[in-house]
Design an enzyme around this catalytic site. Sequence first.
Site, PDB file in Angstrom:
ATOM      1  CB  THR A   1      -0.699  -0.027   1.284  1.00  0.00           C
ATOM      2  OG1 THR A   1      -1.740  -0.949   1.707  1.00  0.00           O
ATOM      3  CG2 THR A   1      -1.815   1.299   1.683  1.00  0.00           C
TER       4      THR A   1
ATOM      5  CB  VAL B   1     -12.795  -3.544   2.951  1.00  0.00           C
ATOM      6  CG1 VAL B   1     -12.850  -2.400   3.243  1.00  0.00           C
ATOM      7  CG2 VAL B   1     -14.061  -3.835   2.044  1.00  0.00           C
ATOM      8  N   GLY B   2      -9.687  -3.967   3.311  1.00  0.00           N
ATOM      9  CA  GLY B   2      -8.041  -3.957   3.960  1.00  0.00           C
ATOM     10  C   GLY B   2      -7.979  -3.035   5.227  1.00  0.00           C
ATOM     11  CG  ASP B   3      -4.141  -2.772   6.472  1.00  0.00           C
ATOM     12  OD1 ASP B   3      -4.793  -2.676   5.123  1.00  0.00           O
ATOM     13  OD2 ASP B   3      -3.361  -1.562   7.023  1.00  0.00           O
TER      14      ASP B   3
HETATM   15  N1  ASP Z   1      -2.717  -3.235   3.853  1.00  0.00           N
HETATM   16  C1  ASP Z   1      -3.085  -3.445   2.391  1.00  0.00           C
HETATM   17  C2  ASP Z   1      -3.547  -4.864   2.567  1.00  0.00           C
HETATM   18  O1  ASP Z   1      -3.751  -5.432   3.810  1.00  0.00           O
HETATM   19  C3  ASP Z   1      -1.935  -4.874   1.768  1.00  0.00           C
HETATM   20  C4  ASP Z   1      -0.262  -3.959   1.792  1.00  0.00           C
HETATM   21  O2  ASP Z   1      -0.149  -3.018   2.568  1.00  0.00           O
HETATM   22  O3  ASP Z   1       0.638  -4.913   1.262  1.00  0.00           O
HETATM   23  O4  ASP Z   1      -5.064  -4.097   2.107  1.00  0.00           O
END
Ligand code: ASP
Length: 314
Positions: free
Chosen positions: A176, A205-207
């Site tokens: 990200t 949905v992610g963080d």
């Molecule tokens: N944090 C991001 C998610 O979980 C993925 C990443 O940063 O690699 O969607």
Amino acid sequence: MAKSPIVIIGSQRSEVGLSAGMDVLRNGGSALDAVEAAMRRCEDDVDDHYVGTGGLPNAAGVVELDAAVMIGSSRAFGGVGAVRGFPHPISIARRVLEQLPQHCLLVGEGAELFAAEQGFERAELLTDEAARLFRSSLSPANGIGEVPTTPENERYRATALDLVRRFAPHDGPWGTIDILALDAHGELVVGVSTSGFPWKYPGRVGDSALPGAGLYCDARFGAAACTGRGELTMRVTGARMVVDALAAGADPVESCRRMLVEASSVPDQFSSDVRAVCLTPDGRHGAAACKPGATYSVMTDGDAEPAVLQAAVL
Ligand code: ASP
């Protein structure tokens, strides 16, 4: 009010956009405008496979984006999750913050409806290269066949879950993009944008869309954002933990480290790294990662271009 130093920092690969953000700050613009301008550059970078156009798709081969923005003085938050077909989710997230103050987060179809109503441009986000990376992950050499395209299908679910289980970051910088800015008025803003965990289950949905998990900002103490295994930072509310450590008096690197210690203590069968970056109201910054090799980028008023710094290792 005394003038604050102007600073813009970001996670690995944010350097593509930081100069655009610094231009905004140098012209007296707001941290919010700076974060958005910088992030849009990153979202437009088709060579970056973790954000915007060119992002890696979900298990059904469709690019779904998460993004959010948070303002430190008001703790106003706007986010979007699992948005398809719009290349600048950071701008849609900002519009949620500004136009829907009764809401913090829109996902999926609702977010797309809102984006269309607000006149945001649409685009095909899956590039040939991202599609090729997706197909190669499906190759029989990896033990995975074609993913059937009907989500209701039993085999689809099994194959999608298998892909998610097998996920590992590809070689080279990944993750990200987080961007954090401090403007001359002392306003702190953090924005994040991502195509998320590659091959994620559709609708995941992610963080990066969630306050306290992927990002948090309180102008009294600092701004923080996370990269890597989002389910871990969700489970420990990682970004909020970093800001709480800053509030307790820890320095930026130590604040990131404390969160990583907590995230690493949570049982989790997936091996992806977790990383954090933070910026204080007086312009100090730091970053940390569980595994070596991570960098973060910093640009201050006197810099012609962003400096790429090593993140501390847990
Ligand atoms: N944090 C991001 C998610 O979980 C993925 C990443 O940063 O690699 O969607």
